[in-house]
Design an enzyme around this catalytic site. Structure first.
Site, mmCIF file in Angstrom:
data_model
loop_
_atom_site.group_PDB
_atom_site.id
_atom_site.type_symbol
_atom_site.label_atom_id
_atom_site.label_comp_id
_atom_site.label_asym_id
_atom_site.label_seq_id
_atom_site.Cartn_x
_atom_site.Cartn_y
_atom_site.Cartn_z
ATOM 1 N N ASP A 25 66.263 57.417 4.920
ATOM 2 C CA ASP A 25 64.952 56.637 4.752
ATOM 3 C C ASP A 25 64.876 55.986 6.002
ATOM 4 O OD1 ASP A 25 62.802 55.969 3.598
ATOM 5 O OD2 ASP A 25 63.448 54.139 2.485
ATOM 6 N N LYS A 57 57.052 64.280 -3.762
ATOM 7 C CA LYS A 57 57.322 63.115 -3.420
ATOM 8 C C LYS A 57 56.335 62.079 -4.287
ATOM 9 C CE LYS A 57 59.491 59.344 -2.331
ATOM 10 N NZ LYS A 57 59.645 58.692 -1.069
ATOM 11 N N HIS A 59 58.882 51.916 12.672
ATOM 12 C CA HIS A 59 57.604 51.025 12.745
ATOM 13 C C HIS A 59 57.447 50.421 14.086
ATOM 14 C CE1 HIS A 59 56.131 51.371 8.655
ATOM 15 N NE2 HIS A 59 57.602 51.145 8.305
ATOM 16 N N HIS A 90 59.941 57.544 -5.647
ATOM 17 C CA HIS A 90 59.972 56.254 -5.410
ATOM 18 C C HIS A 90 60.090 55.555 -6.447
ATOM 19 C CE1 HIS A 90 59.627 52.785 -2.225
ATOM 20 N NE2 HIS A 90 59.703 52.333 -3.419
ATOM 21 N N ASN A 134 54.238 60.651 3.492
ATOM 22 C CA ASN A 134 53.410 59.558 3.411
ATOM 23 C C ASN A 134 52.891 59.245 4.558
ATOM 24 O OD1 ASN A 134 55.958 58.651 4.188
ATOM 25 N ND2 ASN A 134 55.490 56.720 3.665
ATOM 26 N N HIS A 160 66.416 62.178 3.188
ATOM 27 C CA HIS A 160 65.280 61.600 3.064
ATOM 28 C C HIS A 160 64.748 61.139 4.458
ATOM 29 C CE1 HIS A 160 62.787 58.457 0.378
ATOM 30 N NE2 HIS A 160 62.503 58.367 1.853
ATOM 31 N N HIS A 162 61.552 59.706 7.418
ATOM 32 C CA HIS A 162 60.257 59.524 7.872
ATOM 33 C C HIS A 162 60.024 59.892 9.123
ATOM 34 C CE1 HIS A 162 58.845 57.612 4.098
ATOM 35 N NE2 HIS A 162 60.150 57.148 4.026
ATOM 36 N N HIS A 196 66.548 56.656 -2.501
ATOM 37 C CA HIS A 196 67.014 55.299 -2.009
ATOM 38 C C HIS A 196 67.424 54.494 -3.127
ATOM 39 C CE1 HIS A 196 62.954 54.451 -2.497
ATOM 40 N NE2 HIS A 196 62.723 55.118 -1.439
HETATM 41 O O1 DOR Z 1 61.123 50.490 3.738
HETATM 42 C C1 DOR Z 1 60.341 51.751 3.555
HETATM 43 N N1 DOR Z 1 59.738 52.487 4.356
HETATM 44 N N2 DOR Z 1 60.167 52.141 2.304
HETATM 45 C C2 DOR Z 1 59.523 53.215 1.937
HETATM 46 O O2 DOR Z 1 59.847 53.525 0.837
HETATM 47 C C3 DOR Z 1 58.638 53.617 2.868
HETATM 48 C C4 DOR Z 1 59.096 53.576 4.164
HETATM 49 C C5 DOR Z 1 57.963 53.697 5.367
HETATM 50 O O3 DOR Z 1 57.239 54.804 5.274
HETATM 51 O O4 DOR Z 1 57.656 53.002 6.188
HETATM 52 ZN ZN ZN Z 2 61.022 56.552 2.304
#
Ligand code: DOR
Ligand code: ZN
Length: 333
Positions: free
Chosen positions: A237, A94, A241, A131, A40, A12, A14, A165
């Site tokens: 996960d 997903k 950011h 999720h 996403n 999992h 990103h 998660h």
């Molecule tokens: O904390 C998270 N960040 N949980 C998620 O489900 C998505 C992820 C994100 O894409 O930033």
């Molecule tokens: Zn995630």
């Protein structure tokens, strides 16, 4: 002491898009044989065309590293024909409840409207990654969603459903009630509770969805993982950011753990005296549950301390500035 992991997988992940791939792809491709890539993006990955473009973009940052991105589509009501066309290109689909987390506005708002797509996925053997959170009070969201998991698991007994998660003791229990349920567990949910996030000074770097829960919940997760539960798979996960989206009013959810995932997993498994179970958690369980054969790749971890940088580009990682006992020494195919 050294340990060698065979084809570790992050089930999992990103990676984001655009320039961010320059940061995220090499970090994971250096440490893992493959990863399940979340869909996403700002415009969700919800067509074969977009999925192909996204995979190519990811591969262009792999620079020949032996790494397989296992792609996922963003859940919507796909036609049977679309599912048949996509099937060989994806690991699963997903599902996000609408608006539940980062870039999930296009998710599902009415579960009664998705039956046909789920039936087709079951017939075509396409796993459903979920999720699992309601819109309720933040600490109850996962528990409230368990009814949805129960209903899906019983009505679609041949649909492989992955509870992503997971964070609560109740969810760990549910895992054993249905053969078709599996789950991913993050590194941070094995290590922190809500106290670490808001109990002292507020920690944006530890704020994520689902939020970390109680000591009892963490203990249940740890107990299951450290006893080698065969339906639990590692999924970081890891969700980067940039600093301006974390250190602000309206902090984005996500823990950036990719740079430290394997060294810290080795540390916590060693602390629990069960290093021999790490291979199952980071690879074998996922290979069995998903019936996949990742590229052959060995990752050598050695006990040699290093300090985690405060930032990778403009993203602060999990355990920033702290010293870890285990290092990734090398990877060889
Ligand atoms: O904390 C998270 N960040 N949980 C998620 O489900 C998505 C992820 C994100 O894409 O930033
Ligand atoms: Zn995630």
């Amino acid at each position: 002491m050294d340990i060698t992991l065979e084809s570790p997988l992050d089930m999992h992940l990103h990676l984001r898009e655009g320039d961010t791939l320059d940061l995220t792809v090499p970090l994971t491709a250096d440490h893992f044989a493959g990863a399940v890539i979340m869909p996403n993006l700002v415009a969700p990955v919800d067509s074969l065309n977009n999925l192909r473009k996204y995979r190519q973009a990811i591969e262009s940052y792999c620079h020949g590293k032996n790494f397989r991105p296992y792609m996922t589509l963003f859940f919507k009501n796909y036609s049977r024909q679309e599912l048949e066309e996509c099937r060989e290109h994806i690991l699963g689909i997903k599902l996000y409840p609408a608006g539940i987390t980062t870039q999930s506005e296009a998710g599902v708002s009415d579960f009664s409207t998705i039956e046909k797509t789920l039936e087709d996925m079951q017939e075509l053997n396409i796993p459903l990654l979920v999720h699992g959170e309601s819109n309720g009070f933040v600490l109850d969201r996962e528990r409230e969603f368990l009814e949805v998991y129960r209903s899906l698991a019983s009505r679609f007994p041949d649909l492989h459903i992955i509870m992503e998660h997971i964070t609560t003791a109740d969810t760990v229990q549910l895992l054993d009630e249905f053969d078709n349920l599996s789950a991913t567990v993050t590194l941070h949910h094995l290590m922190i509770t809500l106290d670490d996030v808001i109990g002292d000074l507020l920690r944006p770097d530890l704020f994520c969805k689902p939020v970390a829960k109680t000591p009892r919940d963490r203990e249940a997760l740890r107990q299951a993982v450290f006893s080698g539960h065969p339906k639990l798979m590692f999924g970081s996960d890891s969700a980067p950011h940039p600093r301006h989206k974390k250190e602000c009013i309206g902090c984005a959810a996500g823990v950036f753990s990719a740079p430290v995932a394997l060294p810290l997993l080795a540390q916590i498994f060693e602390d629990e005296g069960c290093l021999e179970l790490l291979q199952g958690f980071v690879s074998a369980n996922a290979c069995r549950r998903y019936d996949i054969s990742p590229p052959a790749k060995q990752i050598l971890l050695t006990q040699s301390p290093w300090q985690v940088p405060h930032y990778y580009k403009n993203v602060s990682p999990f355990f920033a500035g702290q010293t870890l006992r285990w290092s990734i020494n090398s990877s060889f195919s």
